[in-house]
Design an enzyme around this catalytic site. Structure first.
Site, PDB file in Angstrom:
ATOM      1  N   LYS A  13      -5.457 -10.554   1.906  1.00 37.78           N
ATOM      2  CA  LYS A  13      -5.583 -10.765   0.457  1.00 37.78           C
ATOM      3  C   LYS A  13      -4.640 -11.866   0.009  1.00 37.78           C
ATOM      4  O   LYS A  13      -3.605 -12.144   0.622  1.00 37.78           O
ATOM      5  CB  LYS A  13      -5.297  -9.462  -0.308  1.00 37.78           C
ATOM      6  CG  LYS A  13      -3.882  -8.896  -0.133  1.00 37.78           C
ATOM      7  CD  LYS A  13      -2.856  -9.456  -1.107  1.00 37.78           C
ATOM      8  CE  LYS A  13      -1.481  -8.848  -0.914  1.00 37.78           C
ATOM      9  NZ  LYS A  13      -0.442  -9.520  -1.749  1.00 37.78           N
ATOM     10  N   ASP A  55      -1.309  -1.801  -2.160  1.00 36.59           N
ATOM     11  CA  ASP A  55      -2.340  -2.806  -1.893  1.00 36.59           C
ATOM     12  C   ASP A  55      -3.604  -2.217  -1.269  1.00 36.59           C
ATOM     13  O   ASP A  55      -4.626  -2.901  -1.186  1.00 36.59           O
ATOM     14  CB  ASP A  55      -1.801  -3.899  -0.957  1.00 36.59           C
ATOM     15  CG  ASP A  55      -0.989  -4.953  -1.690  1.00 36.59           C
ATOM     16  OD1 ASP A  55      -1.172  -5.104  -2.917  1.00 36.59           O
ATOM     17  OD2 ASP A  55      -0.165  -5.628  -1.037  1.00 36.59           O
TER      18      ASP A  55
END
Length: 288
Positions: A10, A137
């Site tokens: 990411k 996350d």
């Protein structure tokens, strides 16, 4: 039965920490995207045992309860009283301690994969809520698509496509401790961002607005200790990136362009200054 799940890294296109909750966790408002730099997670279930085994192709990762992929499997086992074990084999491609969510990506892939293998029939939102128990996350990594991320990381709102953009990602040799950076946040002093502008830019495919509105409120904290981050950012812009910034708590830096040729030039130019450089595209799990 074995299944393969892709676990994309990411990047934070916009990152703001609004305040600290009483339990110490930050309240986030971020725009994140997955990219096609990814780990590959192989899941092989076993009905004869409830043992969880983690194997990797690198010596840098723990292969026990400290590993987020292990924690993801164990969490599902306990929540749903699963009497089966799993061997998790991680082919690692995402740099470690890079601010790219590699461990969380692996955990998200385990949640998605075991949801199929163990016939749990959970929605992505339900998996994301479970993922928050593992790491902030993980909920995003369950979705792995361009998204607005809010709360402690569990509120995920997909926001559109970045398919016309190219990313160059560079990871300096430094390894940054996320808990160490988070402890240093002064919520009154950091520069808060207008994250909604980034959301609007992606909705409208307005790349000039995107480039003008991006930012990372944690970048000044990390760059104080790791000035090489600023050095790489400056080189990216010099070589043609339309915008460059740090991802997460660092030290990874990424630049964005609208053309493959310019991205290739940045990539080639940076390789003389940084060992780990990647030319990647955005990734959207929902479009697979």
């Amino acid at each position: 039965m074995e299944i393969l799940e892709k676990a994309p890294a990411k990047l934070n296109l916009s990152l703001d920490a609004l305040f600290r909750h009483l339990d110490g966790d930050p309240e986030w408002k971020m725009v994140m995207t997955a990219i096609d730099l990814a780990d590959y997670v192989y899941l092989d279930t076993n009905d004869q045992t409830n043992e969880i085994i983690v194997q990797t192709n690198t010596g840098f990762l723990p292969q026990d309860r400290r590993n987020l992929a292990y924690q993801a499997a164990r969490t599902l086992q306990k929540k749903f009283n699963i009497n089966a074990g799993v061997t998790i084999t991680i082919e690692k491609k995402i740099p470690v301690s890079a601010g790219m969510g590699g461990g969380s990506a692996d955990a998200g892939a385990v949640l998605r994969g075991l949801n199929k293998l163990w016939n749990l029939n959970l929605s992505l939102q339900e998996l994301a809520e479970i993922g928050l128990e593992i790491d902030s996350d993980v909920p995003f990594c369950v979705y792995s698509c361009p998204a607005l991320v809010e709360g402690k990381g569990e509120k995920i709102t997909p926001i559109g496509s970045l398919n016309s953009l190219w990313f160059v990602v560079a990871k300096p040799q430094a390894s940054v401790s996320t808990p160490s950076i988070l402890k240093q946040i002064d919520f009154c002093e950091i520069q808060h961002l207008d994250v909604q502008k980034v959301v609007d830019a992606i909705h409208n495919q307005d790349w000039n607005l995107l480039f003008q509105s991006m930012g990372n409120s944690l970048e000044p904290i990390t760059t104080q200790k790791y000035p090489e981050i600023t050095n790489i950012k400056e080189k990216m812009v010099k070589f043609g990136a339309q915008v460059a910034q740090m991802s997460g708590t660092g030290p990874t830096v990424f630049g964005i362009t609208q053309t493959e040729s310019r991205a290739q030039h940045i990539y080639n130019s940076l390789r003389g200054f940084c060992k780990e450089v990647y030319l990647v595209r955005p990734f959207n799990l929902t479009n697979r």
